[in-house]
Scaffold this motif. Structure first.
Motif, PDB file in Angstrom:
ATOM      1  N   ASP A 102     -19.291  34.211  83.830  1.00 25.51           N
ATOM      2  CA  ASP A 102     -18.259  33.469  83.106  1.00 25.51           C
ATOM      3  C   ASP A 102     -17.060  33.171  84.002  1.00 25.51           C
ATOM      4  OD1 ASP A 102     -19.647  33.394  80.703  1.00 25.51           O
ATOM      5  OD2 ASP A 102     -18.897  35.360  80.090  1.00 25.51           O
ATOM      6  N   LYS A 103     -17.049  33.729  85.214  1.00 25.94           N
ATOM      7  CA  LYS A 103     -15.954  33.474  86.147  1.00 25.94           C
ATOM      8  C   LYS A 103     -15.966  31.999  86.550  1.00 25.94           C
ATOM      9  CE  LYS A 103     -14.746  37.880  86.572  1.00 25.94           C
ATOM     10  NZ  LYS A 103     -15.631  38.434  85.544  1.00 25.94           N
ATOM     11  N   PRO A 104     -14.773  31.408  86.803  1.00 32.98           N
ATOM     12  CA  PRO A 104     -14.727  29.978  87.149  1.00 32.98           C
ATOM     13  C   PRO A 104     -15.552  29.618  88.370  1.00 32.98           C
ATOM     14  CG  PRO A 104     -12.519  30.989  87.207  1.00 32.98           C
ATOM     15  CD  PRO A 104     -13.459  32.017  86.719  1.00 32.98           C
ATOM     16  N   GLU A 105     -15.633  30.537  89.342  1.00 32.02           N
ATOM     17  CA  GLU A 105     -16.419  30.265  90.543  1.00 32.02           C
ATOM     18  C   GLU A 105     -17.913  30.147  90.253  1.00 32.02           C
ATOM     19  OE1 GLU A 105     -12.761  32.605  91.699  1.00 32.02           O
ATOM     20  OE2 GLU A 105     -14.315  32.721  90.158  1.00 32.02           O
ATOM     21  N   ALA A 107     -19.260  28.653  87.555  1.00 33.86           N
ATOM     22  CA  ALA A 107     -19.512  27.626  86.529  1.00 33.86           C
ATOM     23  C   ALA A 107     -20.789  26.830  86.798  1.00 33.86           C
ATOM     24  CB  ALA A 107     -18.307  26.684  86.440  1.00 33.86           C
TER      25      ALA A 107
END
Length: 292
Positions: A102-105, A107
């Motif tokens: 779920d971390k932006p990196e 995506a």
């Protein structure tokens, strides 16, 4: 009850499972199954059958497929032409922690996982580059494998060289009765592909009327029974051509009634004529002998 469930354990000291298999293709059973783990399969070389969801086809020159969680599939060594070698990675969605992806990196990788629920076939330079990296993974430390796997995920997520094997409205949920019925059909085709197609006989084996069988088979396999048998026959023909049998003998040995029709179907399925395939085999064999 669903398709047989396969229980998978991560490797000791690792959060996922890495397998390298190299065995005779003749011993692979038809084993349609599912598991909650995602699965990446790289077939190193050769031709064989891919059966993911209700998608059924043959791969050429190896394969690279990402299979989503709980998506039914069969072993990629079934009906393979050559000795079967593959690298397999199996992992749960939360294998690096419940919220890791779920971390932006992450995506793009999360989108890749969502796409994999349809089954993804990768080709071109993506297959070549990822395949080379997967071949080297067994030599890495557990930490090195994890870092390399994340890098491979990112490469796949950014690739445009892929095809979805199933679309949302054609996936089919096999139950125990389907499993047994399709297994009987596979066994029947294996035993009788060399004789004329008899829809009534195979419908009886499936305990269905002919119209019901035709509709059922098309829904489950996403192809007609005749197309399924012809694909199986052509794959058997390839095995015989690799043994340097004549095209005429192979034609009749595989259940075709004339060479012209055999050649037409062969080219439709393999993209080349029987003679072109035979010449490729001869050149490959000559190359192997020169290397020795």
């Amino acid at each position: 009850m669903k398709t047989p469930f396969e229980k998978i354990q991560p490797d000791e000291g690792s959060s996922f499972r890495l397998l390298h298999l190299k065995i005779s293709s003749n011993i692979f059973p038809w084993n349609y199954h599912y598991h909650p783990e995602y699965e990446m399969v790289f077939v190193h070389y050769g031709t064989g059958r891919r059966h993911v969801g209700n998608h059924l086809s043959y791969y050429e020159d190896g394969d690279l497929v990402l299979i989503g969680a709980n998506l039914p599939h069969a072993g990629f060594g079934y009906d393979a032409l050559d000795e079967h070698e593959e690298t397999v990675i199996q992992f749960k969605e939360d294998f690096l922690g419940e919220n890791f992806f779920d971390k932006p990196e992450m995506a793009a990788i999360k989108t890749l996982f969502e796409r994999s629920q349809h089954g993804i076939h990768f080709f071109g330079q993506t297959k070549k580059m990822v395949g080379n990296r997967l071949k080297k993974m067994p030599q890495l430390s557990h930490f090195g494998r994890m870092i390399e796997l994340l890098s491979i995920f990112q490469m796949l997520a950014n690739s445009e060289e892929y095809v979805l094997l199933n679309v949302a409205d054609t996936r089919y949920d096999f139950n125990q009765k389907d499993q047994a019925r399709i297994k009987r059909i596979y066994e029947y085709v294996e035993q009788s592909y060399h004789i004329p197609i008899n829809i009534k006989e195979v419908a009886d084996i499936a305990h269905l009327t002919v119209p019901s069988f035709c509709n059922y088979f098309k829904k489950v396999m996403n192809m007609t029974y005749t197309d399924f048998v012809n694909e199986y026959r052509i794959n058997q023909a390839c095995k015989l051509l690799m043994l340097e049998k004549s095209i005429t003998d192979v034609c009749f040995d595989c259940g075709f009634s004339n060479v012209s029709y055999f050649s037409k179907v062969f080219k439709q399925i393999k993209g080349k004529s029987p003679m072109q395939f035979k010449n490729l085999v001869l050149r490959r064999n000559d190359s192997v002998l020169r290397k020795k």
